[in-house]
Design a protein around this motif. Structure first.
Motif, short mmCIF file in Angstrom:
data_model
loop_
_atom_site.label_atom_id
_atom_site.label_comp_id
_atom_site.label_asym_id
_atom_site.label_seq_id
_atom_site.Cartn_x
_atom_site.Cartn_y
_atom_site.Cartn_z
N PHE A 196 0.01 -30.75 -50.97
CA PHE A 196 0.53 -29.39 -51.19
C PHE A 196 -0.62 -28.40 -51.34
N VAL A 197 -1.64 -28.77 -52.11
CA VAL A 197 -2.80 -27.89 -52.30
C VAL A 197 -3.54 -27.69 -50.98
N LEU A 198 -3.69 -28.75 -50.21
CA LEU A 198 -4.35 -28.63 -48.90
C LEU A 198 -3.58 -27.69 -47.99
N ASP A 199 -2.26 -27.77 -48.03
CA ASP A 199 -1.43 -26.88 -47.22
C ASP A 199 -1.69 -25.42 -47.60
N LEU A 200 -1.66 -25.12 -48.90
CA LEU A 200 -1.87 -23.74 -49.35
C LEU A 200 -3.29 -23.27 -49.03
N LEU A 201 -4.27 -24.16 -49.19
CA LEU A 201 -5.66 -23.81 -48.89
C LEU A 201 -5.82 -23.52 -47.41
N ASN A 202 -5.19 -24.31 -46.57
CA ASN A 202 -5.27 -24.10 -45.13
C ASN A 202 -4.60 -22.78 -44.73
N ILE A 203 -3.47 -22.47 -45.37
CA ILE A 203 -2.80 -21.19 -45.12
C ILE A 203 -3.73 -20.03 -45.45
N ARG A 204 -4.37 -20.12 -46.64
CA ARG A 204 -5.27 -19.03 -47.06
C ARG A 204 -6.46 -18.89 -46.11
N ALA A 205 -7.00 -20.01 -45.66
CA ALA A 205 -8.12 -19.97 -44.73
C ALA A 205 -7.71 -19.33 -43.41
N ASN A 206 -6.48 -19.60 -42.96
CA ASN A 206 -6.00 -19.02 -41.70
C ASN A 206 -5.81 -17.51 -41.78
N LEU A 207 -5.67 -16.99 -43.00
CA LEU A 207 -5.44 -15.56 -43.18
C LEU A 207 -6.71 -14.76 -43.42
N LEU A 208 -7.86 -15.42 -43.45
CA LEU A 208 -9.10 -14.73 -43.77
C LEU A 208 -9.42 -13.59 -42.80
N ASP A 209 -9.11 -13.80 -41.53
CA ASP A 209 -9.45 -12.79 -40.53
C ASP A 209 -8.51 -11.60 -40.55
N ASP A 210 -7.41 -11.70 -41.27
CA ASP A 210 -6.37 -10.67 -41.19
C ASP A 210 -6.26 -9.82 -42.45
N GLU A 211 -7.21 -9.95 -43.37
CA GLU A 211 -7.08 -9.26 -44.64
C GLU A 211 -7.82 -7.93 -44.70
N TYR A 212 -8.68 -7.66 -43.71
CA TYR A 212 -9.51 -6.46 -43.76
C TYR A 212 -8.66 -5.20 -43.87
N TYR A 213 -7.63 -5.12 -43.04
CA TYR A 213 -6.82 -3.90 -43.01
C TYR A 213 -6.15 -3.65 -44.36
N PHE A 214 -5.67 -4.73 -44.97
CA PHE A 214 -4.97 -4.57 -46.25
C PHE A 214 -5.93 -4.25 -47.39
N ASN A 215 -7.11 -4.83 -47.35
CA ASN A 215 -8.04 -4.68 -48.48
C ASN A 215 -8.91 -3.44 -48.40
N TYR A 216 -9.25 -3.00 -47.18
CA TYR A 216 -10.26 -1.96 -47.06
C TYR A 216 -9.81 -0.72 -46.31
N VAL A 217 -8.73 -0.80 -45.54
CA VAL A 217 -8.28 0.33 -44.76
C VAL A 217 -7.06 1.00 -45.39
N ALA A 218 -6.12 0.20 -45.86
CA ALA A 218 -4.90 0.75 -46.43
C ALA A 218 -5.19 1.52 -47.72
#
Length: 260
Positions: free
Chosen positions: A194-216
Protein backbone atom coordinates in the motif's frame (compact mmCIF):
# COMPACT_ATOMS: atom_id res chain seq x y z
CA UNK A 1 29.79 7.76 22.88
CA UNK A 2 27.69 10.11 25.04
CA UNK A 3 28.62 13.09 22.89
CA UNK A 4 27.60 11.21 19.75
CA UNK A 5 24.21 10.35 21.28
CA UNK A 6 23.69 13.95 22.35
CA UNK A 7 24.54 15.17 18.86
CA UNK A 8 22.09 12.67 17.32
CA UNK A 9 19.31 13.74 19.67
CA UNK A 10 20.01 17.39 18.92
CA UNK A 11 19.88 16.73 15.18
CA UNK A 12 16.58 14.88 15.50
CA UNK A 13 15.09 17.73 17.53
CA UNK A 14 16.28 20.29 15.02
CA UNK A 15 14.85 18.35 12.09
CA UNK A 16 11.57 17.88 13.98
CA UNK A 17 11.32 21.65 14.47
CA UNK A 18 11.82 22.19 10.75
CA UNK A 19 9.03 19.73 9.92
CA UNK A 20 6.67 21.28 12.47
CA UNK A 21 7.36 24.83 11.24
CA UNK A 22 6.97 23.72 7.63
CA UNK A 23 3.57 22.23 8.42
CA UNK A 24 2.30 24.98 10.73
CA UNK A 25 3.27 27.95 8.56
CA UNK A 26 0.89 27.12 5.66
CA UNK A 27 -1.72 26.02 8.20
CA UNK A 28 -1.67 29.45 9.90
CA UNK A 29 -1.59 31.17 6.52
CA UNK A 30 -4.68 29.23 5.46
CA UNK A 31 -6.52 30.21 8.64
CA UNK A 32 -5.67 33.86 8.00
CA UNK A 33 -6.86 33.83 4.38
CA UNK A 34 -10.00 31.73 4.82
CA UNK A 35 -12.06 34.74 5.84
CA UNK A 36 -11.31 36.61 2.60
CA UNK A 37 -11.43 33.68 0.18
CA UNK A 38 -14.31 33.54 -2.28
CA UNK A 39 -16.81 30.97 -1.11
CA UNK A 40 -18.10 28.25 -3.41
CA UNK A 41 -21.52 26.60 -3.01
CA UNK A 42 -19.79 23.27 -3.68
CA UNK A 43 -17.47 23.85 -0.72
CA UNK A 44 -19.52 24.59 2.42
CA UNK A 45 -16.73 23.22 4.64
CA UNK A 46 -13.99 25.49 3.26
CA UNK A 47 -13.20 26.85 6.70
CA UNK A 48 -12.03 23.32 7.60
CA UNK A 49 -10.93 22.12 4.17
CA UNK A 50 -8.47 24.93 3.48
CA UNK A 51 -6.33 24.41 6.61
CA UNK A 52 -6.29 20.64 5.97
CA UNK A 53 -5.18 21.31 2.38
CA UNK A 54 -2.24 23.42 3.55
CA UNK A 55 -1.42 20.94 6.29
CA UNK A 56 -1.25 18.22 3.63
CA UNK A 57 1.02 20.43 1.53
CA UNK A 58 3.30 21.02 4.49
CA UNK A 59 3.55 17.31 5.22
CA UNK A 60 4.17 16.62 1.55
CA UNK A 61 6.91 19.23 1.35
CA UNK A 62 8.64 18.05 4.53
CA UNK A 63 8.39 14.29 4.10
CA UNK A 64 6.45 12.71 1.25
CA UNK A 65 7.86 14.64 -1.70
CA UNK A 66 11.54 14.14 -0.71
CA UNK A 67 10.95 10.40 -0.44
CA UNK A 68 9.19 10.38 -3.82
CA UNK A 69 12.06 12.34 -5.38
CA UNK A 70 14.55 9.84 -3.96
CA UNK A 71 12.45 6.93 -5.25
CA UNK A 72 12.43 8.48 -8.72
CA UNK A 73 16.17 9.11 -8.67
CA UNK A 74 17.05 5.59 -7.52
CA UNK A 75 14.80 3.58 -9.82
CA UNK A 76 15.00 4.02 -13.63
CA UNK A 77 11.90 4.71 -15.67
CA UNK A 78 11.41 1.14 -16.92
CA UNK A 79 11.18 -0.12 -13.33
CA UNK A 80 8.77 2.65 -12.35
CA UNK A 81 6.71 1.86 -15.44
CA UNK A 82 6.49 -1.77 -14.33
CA UNK A 83 5.44 -0.72 -10.81
CA UNK A 84 2.81 1.63 -12.22
CA UNK A 85 1.45 -1.09 -14.52
CA UNK A 86 1.38 -3.57 -11.63
CA UNK A 87 -0.80 -1.32 -9.48
CA UNK A 88 -2.97 -0.33 -12.44
CA UNK A 89 -3.61 -4.04 -12.93
CA UNK A 90 -4.65 -4.43 -9.29
CA UNK A 91 -6.92 -1.41 -9.71
CA UNK A 92 -8.74 -3.24 -12.52
CA UNK A 93 -10.26 -5.55 -9.88
CA UNK A 94 -12.23 -2.68 -8.34
CA UNK A 95 -12.91 -1.21 -11.78
CA UNK A 96 -14.54 -4.45 -12.93
CA UNK A 97 -16.59 -4.70 -9.73
CA UNK A 98 -17.85 -1.15 -10.10
CA UNK A 99 -18.67 -1.69 -13.77
CA UNK A 100 -20.95 -4.52 -12.68
CA UNK A 101 -22.56 -2.29 -10.03
CA UNK A 102 -23.10 0.35 -12.73
CA UNK A 103 -24.77 -2.29 -14.95
CA UNK A 104 -22.05 -1.80 -17.56
CA UNK A 105 -21.62 -5.52 -18.14
CA UNK A 106 -19.83 -5.27 -21.48
CA UNK A 107 -17.23 -2.96 -19.96
CA UNK A 108 -16.94 -5.28 -16.96
CA UNK A 109 -16.12 -8.17 -19.29
CA UNK A 110 -13.51 -6.10 -21.12
CA UNK A 111 -11.87 -5.01 -17.86
CA UNK A 112 -11.86 -8.61 -16.64
CA UNK A 113 -10.25 -9.78 -19.88
CA UNK A 114 -7.69 -7.00 -19.52
CA UNK A 115 -6.89 -8.10 -15.96
CA UNK A 116 -6.53 -11.76 -16.93
CA UNK A 117 -4.34 -10.94 -19.94
CA UNK A 118 -2.02 -8.65 -18.00
CA UNK A 119 -1.89 -10.94 -14.96
CA UNK A 120 -0.77 -13.90 -17.08
CA UNK A 121 1.04 -12.86 -20.24
CA UNK A 122 1.91 -9.51 -18.67
CA UNK A 123 3.64 -11.22 -15.71
CA UNK A 124 1.41 -10.00 -12.92
CA UNK A 125 0.58 -6.77 -14.72
CA UNK A 126 4.17 -5.52 -14.93
CA UNK A 127 3.72 -5.33 -18.71
CA UNK A 128 0.54 -3.74 -20.04
CA UNK A 129 0.05 -5.91 -23.10
CA UNK A 130 -3.74 -5.61 -22.92
CA UNK A 131 -3.66 -1.96 -23.99
CA UNK A 132 -1.67 -2.93 -27.07
CA UNK A 133 -4.33 -5.55 -27.80
CA UNK A 134 -7.06 -2.90 -27.74
CA UNK A 135 -8.25 -3.34 -24.15
CA UNK A 136 -7.58 0.19 -22.93
CA UNK A 137 -7.48 1.16 -19.27
CA UNK A 138 -10.91 2.22 -18.00
CA UNK A 139 -11.88 4.08 -14.87
CA UNK A 140 -14.63 3.26 -12.42
CA UNK A 141 -14.85 3.66 -8.67
CA UNK A 142 -17.55 3.46 -6.04
CA UNK A 143 -17.91 7.24 -5.98
CA UNK A 144 -18.95 7.07 -9.64
CA UNK A 145 -21.17 4.10 -8.81
CA UNK A 146 -23.01 6.17 -6.20
CA UNK A 147 -23.36 8.95 -8.78
CA UNK A 148 -24.75 6.42 -11.27
CA UNK A 149 -27.48 5.54 -8.79
CA UNK A 150 -28.43 9.18 -8.21
CA UNK A 151 -25.96 10.74 -5.76
CA UNK A 152 -24.50 13.20 -8.26
CA UNK A 153 -24.02 16.23 -5.97
CA UNK A 154 -21.93 16.08 -2.83
CA UNK A 155 -20.02 18.68 -0.75
CA UNK A 156 -16.31 19.02 -1.43
CA UNK A 157 -13.97 17.87 1.32
CA UNK A 158 -10.22 17.57 1.78
CA UNK A 159 -9.15 14.34 3.44
CA UNK A 160 -6.02 14.45 5.62
CA UNK A 161 -3.09 12.87 3.74
CA UNK A 162 -5.29 11.77 0.81
CA UNK A 163 -6.30 15.18 -0.53
CA UNK A 164 -9.31 16.40 -2.56
CA UNK A 165 -12.55 14.46 -2.51
CA UNK A 166 -16.25 14.82 -1.80
CA UNK A 167 -18.37 13.20 0.87
CA UNK A 168 -19.67 10.82 -1.79
CA UNK A 169 -16.21 9.99 -3.10
CA UNK A 170 -14.87 9.63 0.44
CA UNK A 171 -17.41 6.89 1.06
CA UNK A 172 -16.38 5.46 -2.29
CA UNK A 173 -12.73 5.28 -1.21
CA UNK A 174 -13.69 3.08 1.73
CA UNK A 175 -15.81 0.79 -0.45
CA UNK A 176 -13.10 0.55 -3.11
CA UNK A 177 -10.54 -0.35 -0.46
CA UNK A 178 -12.59 -3.34 0.64
CA UNK A 179 -13.17 -4.38 -2.97
CA UNK A 180 -9.41 -4.36 -3.54
CA UNK A 181 -6.98 -7.11 -2.44
CA UNK A 182 -5.33 -4.88 0.20
CA UNK A 183 -7.50 -5.83 3.22
CA UNK A 184 -6.97 -9.52 2.50
CA UNK A 185 -3.17 -9.46 2.29
CA UNK A 186 -1.17 -10.26 5.47
CA UNK A 187 -0.58 -7.02 7.38
CA UNK A 188 3.18 -6.68 6.92
CA UNK A 189 3.02 -7.30 3.19
CA UNK A 190 -0.20 -5.35 2.77
CA UNK A 191 1.17 -2.22 4.43
CA UNK A 192 4.35 -2.36 2.36
CA UNK A 193 2.44 -2.79 -0.91
CA UNK A 194 0.00 0.00 0.00
CA UNK A 195 2.82 2.42 0.88
CA UNK A 196 4.65 1.57 -2.35
CA UNK A 197 1.47 2.27 -4.31
CA UNK A 198 1.06 5.72 -2.70
CA UNK A 199 4.76 6.50 -3.12
CA UNK A 200 4.62 5.56 -6.79
CA UNK A 201 1.54 7.74 -7.28
CA UNK A 202 3.32 10.71 -5.69
CA UNK A 203 6.42 10.15 -7.83
CA UNK A 204 4.27 10.07 -10.97
CA UNK A 205 2.83 13.48 -10.07
CA UNK A 206 6.16 15.26 -9.59
CA UNK A 207 6.18 16.70 -13.11
CA UNK A 208 2.65 18.09 -12.80
CA UNK A 209 2.85 20.14 -9.61
CA UNK A 210 4.58 23.28 -10.91
CA UNK A 211 1.38 24.96 -12.08
CA UNK A 212 -0.39 24.36 -8.78
CA UNK A 213 2.52 25.34 -6.55
CA UNK A 214 4.09 28.27 -8.37
CA UNK A 215 1.71 29.64 -11.01
CA UNK A 216 -1.74 29.46 -9.45
CA UNK A 217 -2.63 32.46 -7.27
CA UNK A 218 -4.71 30.24 -5.00
CA UNK A 219 -3.63 26.57 -5.20
CA UNK A 220 -6.50 25.49 -2.96
CA UNK A 221 -9.19 26.95 -5.22
CA UNK A 222 -7.52 25.62 -8.37
CA UNK A 223 -7.24 22.13 -6.91
CA UNK A 224 -10.88 22.18 -5.87
CA UNK A 225 -12.16 23.36 -9.25
CA UNK A 226 -10.03 20.87 -11.21
CA UNK A 227 -11.19 17.99 -9.03
CA UNK A 228 -14.90 18.90 -9.11
CA UNK A 229 -14.99 19.66 -12.84
CA UNK A 230 -13.30 16.40 -13.71
CA UNK A 231 -15.63 14.37 -11.53
CA UNK A 232 -18.65 16.08 -13.07
CA UNK A 233 -17.25 15.34 -16.55
CA UNK A 234 -16.72 11.69 -15.64
CA UNK A 235 -20.26 11.39 -14.27
CA UNK A 236 -21.69 12.96 -17.42
CA UNK A 237 -19.65 10.65 -19.63
CA UNK A 238 -20.70 7.61 -17.59
CA UNK A 239 -24.40 8.48 -17.78
CA UNK A 240 -24.39 9.32 -21.47
CA UNK A 241 -22.12 6.65 -22.86
CA UNK A 242 -21.48 4.16 -20.09
CA UNK A 243 -17.79 4.84 -20.62
CA UNK A 244 -15.22 6.80 -18.60
CA UNK A 245 -12.19 6.23 -20.78
CA UNK A 246 -12.43 9.62 -22.54
CA UNK A 247 -10.83 11.88 -19.94
CA UNK A 248 -7.69 13.15 -21.62
CA UNK A 249 -7.99 16.80 -20.58
CA UNK A 250 -5.92 17.25 -17.44
CA UNK A 251 -5.57 13.50 -17.32
CA UNK A 252 -2.62 13.56 -14.92
CA UNK A 253 -5.04 13.76 -12.01
CA UNK A 254 -6.74 10.50 -12.84
CA UNK A 255 -4.20 8.80 -15.08
CA UNK A 256 -1.39 8.73 -12.52
CA UNK A 257 -1.40 4.94 -12.57
CA UNK A 258 -0.46 4.85 -16.22
CA UNK A 259 1.91 7.82 -16.49
CA UNK A 260 5.21 6.99 -14.73
Amino acid sequence: MGNANNALVASIKQYSRVIILTMLTPFLFACATTQTAERSPDDPFEVVNRPIFYMNRGLDTALIKPVAVGYRMIFPKFIRTGVTNFFANIDDITVAANKVLQLQFQDAVRVTMRFVMNSTAGIGGVYDIASKAGLEKQRADFGLTLAYWGLKESPYIVIPLLGPSTMRDGIGLVADFFMSPYPYIPDDIGYAVFVLDLLNIRANLLDDEYYFNYVAQDPYTLMREVYLQRRKAQIKSMNQEGDTTDWNEGQTWDDWRTQP
